[in-house]
Design a protein around this motif. Structure first.
Motif, PDB file in Angstrom:
ATOM      1  N   CYS A  24       0.840  -1.213   0.034  1.00 29.20           N
ATOM      2  CA  CYS A  24      -0.047   0.011   0.018  1.00 29.20           C
ATOM      3  C   CYS A  24       0.977   1.358  -0.152  1.00 29.20           C
ATOM      4  CB  CYS A  24      -0.912  -0.219   1.297  1.00 29.20           C
ATOM      5  SG  CYS A  24      -1.768   1.655   1.354  1.00 29.20           S
ATOM      6  N   PRO A  25       0.527   2.383  -0.883  1.00 24.71           N
ATOM      7  CA  PRO A  25       1.631   3.623  -0.754  1.00 24.71           C
ATOM      8  C   PRO A  25       1.238   4.222   0.343  1.00 24.71           C
ATOM      9  CG  PRO A  25      -0.325   3.688  -2.461  1.00 24.71           C
ATOM     10  CD  PRO A  25      -0.401   2.216  -1.968  1.00 24.71           C
ATOM     11  N   GLU A  26       0.381   3.968   1.215  1.00 25.71           N
ATOM     12  CA  GLU A  26       0.106   4.908   2.410  1.00 25.71           C
ATOM     13  C   GLU A  26       0.872   4.233   3.486  1.00 25.71           C
ATOM     14  OE1 GLU A  26      -1.583   7.846   2.954  1.00 25.71           O
ATOM     15  OE2 GLU A  26      -1.732   8.100   0.621  1.00 25.71           O
ATOM     16  N   CYS A  27       0.350   3.131   3.622  1.00 27.21           N
ATOM     17  CA  CYS A  27       0.905   2.406   4.805  1.00 27.21           C
ATOM     18  C   CYS A  27       1.926   1.270   4.957  1.00 27.21           C
ATOM     19  CB  CYS A  27      -0.292   1.834   5.857  1.00 27.21           C
ATOM     20  SG  CYS A  27      -1.058   0.192   4.972  1.00 27.21           S
ATOM     21  N   GLY A  28       2.197   0.830   3.539  1.00 24.88           N
ATOM     22  CA  GLY A  28       3.044  -0.361   3.340  1.00 24.88           C
ATOM     23  C   GLY A  28       2.638  -1.892   3.614  1.00 24.88           C
ATOM     24  N   LYS A  29       1.352  -1.885   3.996  1.00 22.58           N
ATOM     25  CA  LYS A  29       0.924  -3.199   4.099  1.00 22.58           C
ATOM     26  C   LYS A  29       0.856  -3.964   2.860  1.00 22.58           C
ATOM     27  CE  LYS A  29      -1.213  -2.615   8.487  1.00 22.58           C
ATOM     28  NZ  LYS A  29      -2.489  -3.152   9.392  1.00 22.58           N
ATOM     29  N   PRO A  30       0.957  -5.116   2.635  1.00 19.48           N
ATOM     30  CA  PRO A  30       0.696  -5.929   1.552  1.00 19.48           C
ATOM     31  C   PRO A  30      -0.576  -6.032   0.908  1.00 19.48           C
ATOM     32  CG  PRO A  30       1.181  -7.642   3.186  1.00 19.48           C
ATOM     33  CD  PRO A  30       1.275  -6.193   3.566  1.00 19.48           C
ATOM     34  N   ILE A  31      -0.844  -5.820  -0.342  1.00 23.44           N
ATOM     35  CA  ILE A  31      -2.075  -5.792  -0.908  1.00 23.44           C
ATOM     36  C   ILE A  31      -2.158  -6.834  -2.243  1.00 23.44           C
ATOM     37  CG2 ILE A  31      -3.988  -4.683  -2.457  1.00 23.44           C
ATOM     38  CD1 ILE A  31      -3.184  -1.996  -0.911  1.00 23.44           C
ATOM     39  N   ALA A  32      -2.949  -8.000  -2.225  1.00 20.72           N
ATOM     40  CA  ALA A  32      -3.242  -8.889  -3.283  1.00 20.72           C
ATOM     41  C   ALA A  32      -4.409  -8.658  -4.154  1.00 20.72           C
ATOM     42  CB  ALA A  32      -3.050  -9.996  -2.634  1.00 20.72           C
ATOM     43  N   ARG A  33      -4.244  -8.722  -5.346  1.00 14.50           N
ATOM     44  CA  ARG A  33      -5.461  -8.768  -6.244  1.00 14.50           C
ATOM     45  C   ARG A  33      -5.443  -9.855  -7.316  1.00 14.50           C
ATOM     46  NH1 ARG A  33      -6.233  -3.463  -8.968  1.00 14.50           N
ATOM     47  NH2 ARG A  33      -8.565  -3.990  -8.786  1.00 14.50           N
ATOM     48  N   CYS A  34      -6.456 -10.363  -7.654  1.00 12.83           N
ATOM     49  CA  CYS A  34      -6.530 -11.464  -8.461  1.00 12.83           C
ATOM     50  C   CYS A  34      -6.608 -11.191  -9.822  1.00 12.83           C
ATOM     51  CB  CYS A  34      -7.751 -12.414  -8.029  1.00 12.83           C
ATOM     52  SG  CYS A  34      -9.561 -11.625  -8.527  1.00 12.83           S
ATOM     53  N   GLU A  35      -6.478 -11.893 -10.620  1.00 12.90           N
ATOM     54  CA  GLU A  35      -6.394 -11.439 -12.077  1.00 12.90           C
ATOM     55  C   GLU A  35      -7.637 -11.042 -12.727  1.00 12.90           C
ATOM     56  OE1 GLU A  35      -4.377 -11.061 -15.886  1.00 12.90           O
ATOM     57  OE2 GLU A  35      -3.576 -11.660 -13.839  1.00 12.90           O
ATOM     58  N   SER A  36      -8.896 -11.610 -12.126  1.00 11.36           N
ATOM     59  CA  SER A  36     -10.030 -11.403 -12.588  1.00 11.36           C
ATOM     60  C   SER A  36     -10.207  -9.636 -12.217  1.00 11.36           C
ATOM     61  CB  SER A  36     -11.233 -12.139 -12.073  1.00 11.36           C
ATOM     62  OG  SER A  36     -12.632 -11.699 -12.204  1.00 11.36           O
ATOM     63  N   CYS A  37      -9.975  -9.360 -10.953  1.00 12.50           N
ATOM     64  CA  CYS A  37     -10.285  -7.899 -10.261  1.00 12.50           C
ATOM     65  C   CYS A  37      -9.348  -6.904 -11.049  1.00 12.50           C
ATOM     66  CB  CYS A  37     -10.192  -8.055  -8.808  1.00 12.50           C
ATOM     67  SG  CYS A  37     -11.557  -8.812  -8.083  1.00 12.50           S
ATOM     68  N   ARG A  38      -8.203  -7.318 -11.266  1.00  9.08           N
ATOM     69  CA  ARG A  38      -7.491  -6.539 -12.048  1.00  9.08           C
ATOM     70  C   ARG A  38      -7.912  -6.419 -13.280  1.00  9.08           C
ATOM     71  NH1 ARG A  38      -2.017  -8.289 -12.832  1.00  9.08           N
ATOM     72  NH2 ARG A  38      -1.749  -6.437 -13.436  1.00  9.08           N
ATOM     73  N   THR A  39      -8.371  -7.427 -14.035  1.00 10.58           N
ATOM     74  CA  THR A  39      -8.755  -7.123 -15.522  1.00 10.58           C
ATOM     75  C   THR A  39      -9.996  -6.293 -15.507  1.00 10.58           C
ATOM     76  OG1 THR A  39      -7.836  -9.381 -16.006  1.00 10.58           O
ATOM     77  CG2 THR A  39      -9.721  -8.598 -17.267  1.00 10.58           C
ATOM     78  N   PHE A  40     -10.856  -6.205 -14.700  1.00 12.98           N
ATOM     79  CA  PHE A  40     -12.038  -5.409 -14.856  1.00 12.98           C
ATOM     80  C   PHE A  40     -12.180  -4.250 -13.976  1.00 12.98           C
ATOM     81  CE2 PHE A  40     -13.751  -9.947 -15.598  1.00 12.98           C
ATOM     82  CZ  PHE A  40     -14.305  -9.847 -16.640  1.00 12.98           C
ATOM     83  N   GLY A  41     -10.785  -3.957 -13.254  1.00 10.12           N
ATOM     84  CA  GLY A  41     -10.741  -2.636 -12.750  1.00 10.12           C
ATOM     85  C   GLY A  41     -11.332  -2.579 -11.381  1.00 10.12           C
ATOM     86  N   HIS A  42     -11.884  -3.692 -10.963  1.00  8.43           N
ATOM     87  CA  HIS A  42     -12.514  -3.531  -9.509  1.00  8.43           C
ATOM     88  C   HIS A  42     -11.649  -2.571  -8.408  1.00  8.43           C
ATOM     89  CE1 HIS A  42     -14.803  -7.528 -10.717  1.00  8.43           C
ATOM     90  NE2 HIS A  42     -15.255  -6.269 -11.218  1.00  8.43           N
ATOM     91  N   SER A  43     -12.162  -1.711  -7.715  1.00  8.36           N
ATOM     92  CA  SER A  43     -11.657  -1.110  -6.681  1.00  8.36           C
ATOM     93  C   SER A  43     -11.295  -1.826  -5.608  1.00  8.36           C
ATOM     94  CB  SER A  43     -12.339   0.209  -6.321  1.00  8.36           C
ATOM     95  OG  SER A  43     -13.593  -0.140  -5.984  1.00  8.36           O
ATOM     96  N   TYR A  44     -10.287  -1.364  -4.726  1.00  8.11           N
ATOM     97  CA  TYR A  44      -9.788  -2.124  -3.483  1.00  8.11           C
ATOM     98  C   TYR A  44      -9.502  -1.056  -2.424  1.00  8.11           C
ATOM     99  CZ  TYR A  44      -5.080  -0.355  -4.902  1.00  8.11           C
ATOM    100  OH  TYR A  44      -4.105   0.292  -5.316  1.00  8.11           O
TER     101      TYR A  44
END
Length: 53
Positions: A24-44
């Motif tokens: 995370c650019p704010e706190c540095g905690k790891p963020i994972a995103r699946c291929e499907s959510c990345r492809t469709f641009g779902h927010s996190y």
């Protein structure tokens, strides 16, 4: 082995499936995103409140 969950859809990501993990650019905690959510641009949203596309 630790389970990985998508920050967008909250589903477990099988380790054989492609996914992206970054800090995370704010706190540095790891963020994972699946291929499907990345492809469709779902927010996190990070635990710290940071939101991304």
């Amino acid at each position: 082995m630790e389970k990985v969950y998508c920050q967008s859809c909250k589903q477990e990501i099988p380790l054989i499936e492609p996914y992206v993990q970054f800090n995370c650019p704010e706190c540095g905690k790891p963020i994972a995103r699946c291929e499907s959510c990345r492809t469709f641009g779902h927010s996190y949203k990070c635990e710290c409140g940071f939101e991304g596309p």
